[in-house]
Write an enzyme that holds these catalytic residues in place. Structure first.
Site, PDB file in Angstrom:
ATOM      1  N   HIS A 128     -35.298 -11.123  70.144  1.00  0.00           N
ATOM      2  CA  HIS A 128     -35.921 -12.068  71.073  1.00  0.00           C
ATOM      3  C   HIS A 128     -35.700 -11.740  72.558  1.00  0.00           C
ATOM      4  CE1 HIS A 128     -37.295 -14.309  67.735  1.00  0.00           C
ATOM      5  NE2 HIS A 128     -36.271 -15.104  67.534  1.00  0.00           N
ATOM      6  N   HIS A 197     -41.082 -20.518  70.364  1.00  0.00           N
ATOM      7  CA  HIS A 197     -40.148 -20.704  69.251  1.00  0.00           C
ATOM      8  C   HIS A 197     -39.880 -22.178  68.953  1.00  0.00           C
ATOM      9  CE1 HIS A 197     -36.953 -19.632  66.488  1.00  0.00           C
ATOM     10  NE2 HIS A 197     -37.094 -18.343  66.762  1.00  0.00           N
ATOM     11  N   GLU A 334     -44.073 -18.617  64.420  1.00  0.00           N
ATOM     12  CA  GLU A 334     -44.113 -17.841  65.658  1.00  0.00           C
ATOM     13  C   GLU A 334     -45.256 -16.837  65.575  1.00  0.00           C
ATOM     14  OE1 GLU A 334     -39.897 -16.358  66.011  1.00  0.00           O
ATOM     15  OE2 GLU A 334     -39.711 -17.847  64.433  1.00  0.00           O
TER      16      GLU A 334
END
Ligand code: GLA
Length: 369
Positions: A128, A197, A334
């Site tokens: 991420h 997210h 996502e």
């Protein structure tokens, strides 16, 4: 008489137009440890109310009605900025993820013959966007029609990624649809994969786990992972596996089956290859909560979607209204390019070059049935 009818029709149209209008307001939401102020924007339509803060572009709350018109906050998160900052928001509740959503194997990739090294923050992988991804920066914000526009400039070399990257994320709300527009440009060849997210629980945040909720994903294939949760590179058929969500299926129905993939991820945490996605906005997934009647429909221009069932939530995070978030208390969808794409030439490319404009759209539609 005629005049009265025309007048009534005009009034009806005006009332409808008003209920469709989105109101945008802002309020201070505290300060970062270095003093930078953070704002919380509220976008309110006739049907949905969403709060987004400038820290991480985080969707902090989202209220939508059930089939009886009763509103509930259906996303996980915290009540105060302090809690996001102090905990480091380790589960990435509601945040914009960048520069690269999901994992890059061994924190390394090669571009134009050069090896780039990224911080490892997930075992041997970079997850991420690294240690300080887009979820941990304070974005510049301005109001636009029906929503807000967030901007951020990520410097050349930020978290190991090449190129100065100018990113614009627009959140707009129209009626029952929250639209997220991601755009970016770079001054050097780079790679990019942006997502949001948010963790949903259509029964209301903190209100039990999401296992009884039902999911549909328009994908005949997915990208299986290895034990470190990196795609093997294969695009495997979902047919005959617990990953077949082509029909609306109860999430918990197969989650405990003995299956190596489910075992690696402790539940669902994989990328699905969306059928027929060619860069146009199209339906990708749906979540349905039979008890409240809430439906979330996800549309996207992206080729993939990560369906994650909150497997790492373990009761150590206490969220809004003092609710303790246990395993499977939220799910994420996502929308993205496939994980570790820079290391898989057979995956759709995540490269962005100077002169090109990155543009991806995701729409979250909230309804009931
Ligand atoms: C993504 C990943 C998961 C996990 C969460 C955050 O969904 O795929 O493995 O890292 O983010 O906890």
């Amino acid at each position: 008489m005629k005049f009265a009818i025309v007048l009534l029709a005009f009034m009806a149209i005006t009332v409808q137009a008003q209920s469709e209008l989105t109101k945008v307001t802002k309020q201070p939401f505290g300060k970062m440890p270095n003093g930078t102020p953070v704002e919380l924007y509220t976008l309110k339509s006739g049907q949905v109310e969403v709060r987004i803060m400038t820290y991480g572009g985080i969707v902090q709350s989202l209220k939508a009605p059930d089939r009886n018109g009763k509103d509930a906050d259906i996303v996980l998160g915290f009540d105060s900025l302090d809690q996001y900052v102090k905990t480091g928001n380790p589960a990435y509740f509601g945040a914009i993820i960048g520069r690269f959503a999901n994992r890059i194997a061994h924190g390394k990739f090669t571009l134009d013959g050069k090896v780039y090294t990224l911080p490892k923050n997930d075992g041997d992988n970079s997850l991420h966007g690294g240690l300080k991804g887009f979820d941990k920066v304070v974005w510049n914000a301005k109001e636009v029609k029906d929503g807000i526009e967030l901007t951020h400039v990520s410097k050349d070399g930020d978290q190991g990624y090449p190129g100065t990257l100018s990113v614009v994320v627009r959140y707009t709300l129209q009626g029952n649809e929250l639209r997220i527009d991601y755009s970016a440009t770079t001054d050097k060849d780079t790679v990019l994969n942006l997502t949001n997210h948010s963790y949903f629980n259509l029964a209301g945040q903190g209100n039990g786990n999401i296992l009884p909720e039902e999911v549909k994903i328009d994908a005949s294939r997915y990208t299986p992972i290895d034990a470190s949760m990196i795609p093997t590179g294969e695009l495997a058929p979902v047919a005959g596996t617990p990953f077949d969500f082509r029909k609306l299926t109860v999430i918990g129905a197969r989650i405990n089956e003995s299956n190596e993939q489910l075992h690696f991820a402790k539940g669902y945490d994989d990328n699905w290859v969306l059928d027929g996605h060619n860069g146009k906005l199209a339906t990708a997934a749906e979540v349905y909560d039979r008890t409240t009647g809430r439906v979330l429909t996800v549309l996207t221009t992206e080729p993939g979607i990560q369906f994650y069932t909150g497997n790492f939530l373990d009761g150590t995070l206490t969220g809004k209204d003092g609710r303790v978030y246990k395993k499977h208390y939220g799910l994420t969808l996502e929308t993205q390019h496939y994980p570790d794409s820079p290391n898989h030439p057979n995956f759709p490319s995540t490269e962005l070059k100077p002169g090109q404009r990155f543009h991806e759209v995701t729409v979250l539609r909230f309804s009931t049935r």
